[in-house]
Motif scaffolding. Structure first.
Motif, PDB file in Angstrom:
ATOM      1  N   LEU A  66      10.681  -6.382   4.886  1.00  0.00           N
ATOM      2  CA  LEU A  66      10.089  -5.536   3.806  1.00  0.00           C
ATOM      3  C   LEU A  66       8.720  -6.539   3.395  1.00  0.00           C
ATOM      4  O   LEU A  66       8.822  -7.158   2.480  1.00  0.00           O
ATOM      5  N   SER A  67       7.641  -6.294   4.103  1.00  0.00           N
ATOM      6  CA  SER A  67       6.402  -6.948   3.730  1.00  0.00           C
ATOM      7  C   SER A  67       5.286  -6.082   4.142  1.00  0.00           C
ATOM      8  O   SER A  67       5.448  -5.358   5.104  1.00  0.00           O
ATOM      9  N   SER A  68       4.256  -6.392   3.323  1.00  0.00           N
ATOM     10  CA  SER A  68       2.981  -5.318   3.548  1.00  0.00           C
ATOM     11  C   SER A  68       2.517  -5.675   4.891  1.00  0.00           C
ATOM     12  O   SER A  68       1.952  -4.842   5.753  1.00  0.00           O
ATOM     13  N   VAL A  96       7.585   1.311  -9.064  1.00  0.00           N
ATOM     14  CA  VAL A  96       8.575   0.495  -8.380  1.00  0.00           C
ATOM     15  C   VAL A  96       8.881  -0.632  -8.999  1.00  0.00           C
ATOM     16  O   VAL A  96       8.217  -1.495  -9.299  1.00  0.00           O
ATOM     17  N   ASP A  97      10.175  -0.503  -9.531  1.00  0.00           N
ATOM     18  CA  ASP A  97      10.868  -1.514 -10.478  1.00  0.00           C
ATOM     19  C   ASP A  97      12.291  -2.202 -10.002  1.00  0.00           C
ATOM     20  O   ASP A  97      12.914  -1.520  -9.102  1.00  0.00           O
ATOM     21  N   GLU A 125      14.479   9.368   6.083  1.00  0.00           N
ATOM     22  CA  GLU A 125      14.914   8.777   7.528  1.00  0.00           C
ATOM     23  C   GLU A 125      13.756   8.369   8.278  1.00  0.00           C
ATOM     24  O   GLU A 125      13.402   7.329   8.968  1.00  0.00           O
ATOM     25  N   GLU A 126      12.891   9.416   8.507  1.00  0.00           N
ATOM     26  CA  GLU A 126      11.485   9.252   9.216  1.00  0.00           C
ATOM     27  C   GLU A 126      10.700   8.251   8.582  1.00  0.00           C
ATOM     28  O   GLU A 126       9.928   7.516   9.256  1.00  0.00           O
ATOM     29  N   SER A 127      10.777   8.042   7.205  1.00  0.00           N
ATOM     30  CA  SER A 127       9.559   7.113   6.666  1.00  0.00           C
ATOM     31  C   SER A 127      10.067   5.638   6.960  1.00  0.00           C
ATOM     32  O   SER A 127       9.371   4.841   6.953  1.00  0.00           O
ATOM     33  N   TRP A 128      11.488   5.737   7.167  1.00  0.00           N
ATOM     34  CA  TRP A 128      11.861   4.031   7.453  1.00  0.00           C
ATOM     35  C   TRP A 128      11.887   3.840   8.666  1.00  0.00           C
ATOM     36  O   TRP A 128      12.329   2.613   9.218  1.00  0.00           O
ATOM     37  N   ALA A 160       5.936  -3.685  -0.559  1.00  0.00           N
ATOM     38  CA  ALA A 160       6.228  -2.795   0.751  1.00  0.00           C
ATOM     39  C   ALA A 160       6.944  -1.489   0.495  1.00  0.00           C
ATOM     40  O   ALA A 160       6.856  -0.370   1.259  1.00  0.00           O
ATOM     41  N   LEU A 161       7.985  -1.371  -0.394  1.00  0.00           N
ATOM     42  CA  LEU A 161       8.853  -0.358  -0.890  1.00  0.00           C
ATOM     43  C   LEU A 161       7.750   0.892  -1.405  1.00  0.00           C
ATOM     44  O   LEU A 161       8.067   1.954  -1.045  1.00  0.00           O
ATOM     45  N   GLN A 162       6.825   0.318  -2.043  1.00  0.00           N
ATOM     46  CA  GLN A 162       5.830   1.296  -2.528  1.00  0.00           C
ATOM     47  C   GLN A 162       5.138   2.001  -1.092  1.00  0.00           C
ATOM     48  O   GLN A 162       4.952   3.260  -1.060  1.00  0.00           O
ATOM     49  N   ASP A 163       4.546   1.153  -0.259  1.00  0.00           N
ATOM     50  CA  ASP A 163       4.132   1.691   0.742  1.00  0.00           C
ATOM     51  C   ASP A 163       4.898   2.545   1.603  1.00  0.00           C
ATOM     52  O   ASP A 163       4.245   3.570   2.087  1.00  0.00           O
TER      53      ASP A 163
END
Length: 352
Positions: free
Chosen positions: A250-252, A105-106, A185-188, A74-77
């Motif tokens: 945080l899930s796809s 993403v690690d 901020e816009e991405s989140w 989800a963080l990657q997306d």
């Protein structure tokens, strides 16, 4: 003697059977009884050998996995969308072709993260309110030197030798960081609305302690290419306490469901207001005909062309070159006009 110390008949029979079987058998049986009585835990070697058979899974208590694979995905997306928006923002600001991609993403400990980062590097300490704690955004020297050169009137070339930024250069880079965190901020926004702010800047991770050495962090590493010549890394470090309250989102699947949904009513009103004032091309088709090239070249004033439509037929009104309405011709205040009679959902309406 206490009642619990008295052997039962079954225990007496088991001891007698081990004595009659011999000393070797007795010792092995006694060891088995002790294993059962004291619940002996197998060693790590035994677990690793029989892991597939018994379903055991090794777990490192010094470095536990706090982010699941779904969280990291989800963080990657989220940051793929961040890359797309940031490349447009920086490209327009610097007037250079910029490409940004997520390369990894690690999750790792904060100590491992700090020791793996190069120095010097331009670091922004930011807050994403109302999320607790702080987030680190690091920009490599190759990118900062290229940005500074461009902002000072250069072509955007990068310095080969790493060095710390001067006060003037740091003030220029801070402008870029403000655009960067606003884009973050816009991405989140669709996942968890936040308000970003810079609370400090530094050049080394050794002097920044936003988490304990053993605290797990999520590290997002991006690659930035400027003008197709220079490339560097942008790293974003999220300590686990910062994201702990939003892990359920945080899930796809959650990102897919909320993607493209406008959550703020005022944003929807602003978009509709801008669309309502947008100009579109509209034209009316009186009819069509076919002529040869020679006839086209011989056309002169006074010639009459036969169209394929009649006076009683409805006219097709095109909006942005797409048929949209049916209309009737007429005049209004001595000007040619049309009156919309129907919406053209398909060409079948022309047969009515």
């Amino acid at each position: 003697m206490a009642e619990s110390d008295i052997l039962s008949q079954d225990e007496i029979d088991r001891l007698l059977s081990t004595l009659t079987a011999g000393p070797d058998s007795a010792s092995s049986q006694a060891s088995a009884d002790l294993s059962v009585a004291f619940d002996v835990v197998p060693s790590i070697e035994d677990i690793s050998v029989d892991e597939d058979k018994k379903g055991y899974k090794l777990y490192n208590f010094r470095r536990p996995d706090k982010f699941s694979k779904d969280h990291l995905r989800a963080l990657q997306d989220i940051h793929k969308e961040f890359c797309r928006q940031l490349s447009l923002v920086l490209g327009a600001y610097l007037r250079l072709h910029i490409e940004i991609d997520v390369i990894s993403v690690d999750q790792l400990t904060y100590d491992e993260f700090a020791r793996s980062m190069p120095s010097p590097v331009t670091i922004g300490v930011i807050e994403l309110n109302p999320l607790p704690g702080q987030v680190l955004v690091g920009l490599s020297h190759e990118i900062t030197s290229c940005i500074v050169d461009r902002m000072l009137g250069g072509i955007g070339s990068s310095e080969a030798k790493s060095r710390e930024l001067t006060d003037i250069e740091e003030a220029l880079v801070k402008r870029v960081f403000l655009k960067l965190i606003k884009t973050l901020e816009e991405s989140w926004r669709n996942i968890y609305p936040v308000q970003s702010s810079i609370i400090g800047m530094d050049s080394t991770y050794a002097l920044i302690q936003i988490a304990g050495p053993g605290e797990i962090v999520a590290l997002i590493t991006l690659e930035i290419q400027i003008g197709g010549k220079y490339s560097g890394l942008l790293s974003i470090c999220f300590p686990y306490p910062v994201l702990e309250t939003v892990l359920s989102q945080l899930s796809s699947q959650h990102i897919f469901q909320t993607k493209g949904i406008i959550q703020a009513p005022e944003d929807k009103e602003n978009i509709l207001f801008k669309l309502n004032n947008t100009k579109v091309n509209m034209n009316v088709v009186l009819g069509n005909t076919e002529i040869s090239v020679n006839e086209l070249l011989d056309l002169k004033d006074g010639d009459v062309l036969m169209l394929d439509s009649f006076v009683s037929d409805n006219l097709i009104v095109n909006v942005n070159n797409l048929p949209k309405f049916l209309a009737r011709p007429g005049t209004k205040k001595n000007k040619v006009a049309i009156s919309i009679v129907d919406e053209l959902e398909s060409m079948d309406n022309l047969l009515k």
